[in-house]
Design a protein around this motif. Structure first.
Motif, PDB file in Angstrom:
ATOM      1  N   GLU A 153      17.171 -25.956 -34.278  1.00  0.00           N
ATOM      2  CA  GLU A 153      17.273 -27.418 -34.377  1.00  0.00           C
ATOM      3  C   GLU A 153      17.475 -27.917 -35.802  1.00  0.00           C
ATOM      4  O   GLU A 153      17.918 -29.036 -36.006  1.00  0.00           O
ATOM      5  CB  GLU A 153      16.045 -28.084 -33.739  1.00  0.00           C
ATOM      6  N   THR A 154      17.203 -27.066 -36.797  1.00  0.00           N
ATOM      7  CA  THR A 154      17.411 -27.486 -38.186  1.00  0.00           C
ATOM      8  C   THR A 154      18.862 -27.293 -38.633  1.00  0.00           C
ATOM      9  O   THR A 154      19.236 -27.781 -39.697  1.00  0.00           O
ATOM     10  CB  THR A 154      16.497 -26.712 -39.153  1.00  0.00           C
ATOM     11  N   ASP A 155      19.644 -26.589 -37.839  1.00  0.00           N
ATOM     12  CA  ASP A 155      21.025 -26.288 -38.203  1.00  0.00           C
ATOM     13  C   ASP A 155      21.976 -27.330 -37.634  1.00  0.00           C
ATOM     14  O   ASP A 155      21.945 -27.624 -36.440  1.00  0.00           O
ATOM     15  CB  ASP A 155      21.433 -24.909 -37.679  1.00  0.00           C
ATOM     16  N   ALA A 156      22.838 -27.860 -38.483  1.00  0.00           N
ATOM     17  CA  ALA A 156      23.824 -28.852 -38.034  1.00  0.00           C
ATOM     18  C   ALA A 156      24.985 -28.186 -37.302  1.00  0.00           C
ATOM     19  O   ALA A 156      25.695 -28.847 -36.544  1.00  0.00           O
ATOM     20  CB  ALA A 156      24.340 -29.659 -39.216  1.00  0.00           C
ATOM     21  N   SER A 157      25.180 -26.869 -37.539  1.00  0.00           N
ATOM     22  CA  SER A 157      26.315 -26.165 -36.947  1.00  0.00           C
ATOM     23  C   SER A 157      26.030 -24.667 -36.960  1.00  0.00           C
ATOM     24  O   SER A 157      25.121 -24.210 -37.665  1.00  0.00           O
ATOM     25  CB  SER A 157      27.585 -26.449 -37.745  1.00  0.00           C
ATOM     26  N   ASP A 183      26.082 -23.499 -40.540  1.00  0.00           N
ATOM     27  CA  ASP A 183      24.840 -23.774 -41.262  1.00  0.00           C
ATOM     28  C   ASP A 183      23.782 -22.718 -40.947  1.00  0.00           C
ATOM     29  O   ASP A 183      23.055 -22.272 -41.835  1.00  0.00           O
ATOM     30  CB  ASP A 183      24.301 -25.161 -40.918  1.00  0.00           C
ATOM     31  N   ARG A 215      22.111 -20.030 -43.656  1.00  0.00           N
ATOM     32  CA  ARG A 215      20.655 -19.866 -43.763  1.00  0.00           C
ATOM     33  C   ARG A 215      20.265 -18.408 -43.565  1.00  0.00           C
ATOM     34  O   ARG A 215      19.487 -17.837 -44.328  1.00  0.00           O
ATOM     35  CB  ARG A 215      19.956 -20.763 -42.729  1.00  0.00           C
TER      36      ARG A 215
END
Length: 187
Positions: free
Chosen positions: A80-84, A87, A91
């Motif tokens: 849920e912290t990743d926009a795509s 991303d 990380r």
């Protein structure tokens, strides 16, 4: 012949942090019904990370389902912290490898094993790597080491049965094709 199967019902058997298990009753193309066990899996991202020496980064880690150490390309769940997916991969490359890359290219999207799971993987290629001094910490339940291999070494490890991870075997094939065609990577 229409090969489409139609879901009649679905019952969730297990709900976990990474996977859920459902048992579905489906209608077959011939009108009969059958049962399918389906693992719903979060999507993931993986990377072919290549350094200036034309070596690919692999991580070595214990895999409990097969009870052995594996050599795999860096990969991880899209959360849920990743926009795509990209991303997520940036990380993971930081966490697992301690690198960032200036060049990224999406290579493929594929399903790991569509006979029983909907796990979708997004595969990227990156080079122009910079080692980070501010590497993000691994997940609390994640322990691994990193290794660099050229294509010849990867092929030898594969032939010896030391690379058993499907996404890594696929990534090796993609990288070899890139080298042969001069797509981005240079030998």
């Amino acid at each position: 012949m229409d090969l489409t199967e139609t879901e009649i019902s679905s019952k969730e058997i297990f709900k976990g942090r990474i996977v859920d298990l459902a048992v579905r009753t489906i209608r077959l193309p011939n009108g009969a019904s059958a049962t399918r066990e389906v693992v719903n899996h979060q999507p993931a991202a993986a990377v072919i990370a290549v350094n200036s020496k034309q070596e690919m980064l692999l991580v070595e880690q214990w895999r409990e389902p097969i009870k052995e150490l594996t050599l795999e390309i860096p990969a991880g769940l899209i959360d849920e912290t990743d926009a795509s997916p990209l991303d997520a991969m940036k990380r993971e490359l930081n966490e697992e490898g301690g690198y960032r890359a200036d060049y990224w290219e999406k290579v493929a999207e594929f399903y790991s094993s569509p006979g029983f799971t909907n796990e979708k993987l997004h595969l990227f290629y990156c080079d122009t790597l910079t080692e980070l001094t501010d590497k993000r910490p691994l997940d609390t339940d994640e322990f691994l080491t990193t290794h660099w291999y050229n294509l010849a070494d990867l092929k030898q490890l594969s032939a010896q049965g030391k690379i058993v991870d499907a996404k890594t075997l696929y990534a090796m094939s993609v990288w070899e094709n890139m080298l042969l065609t001069g797509a981005k990577a240079k030998e």
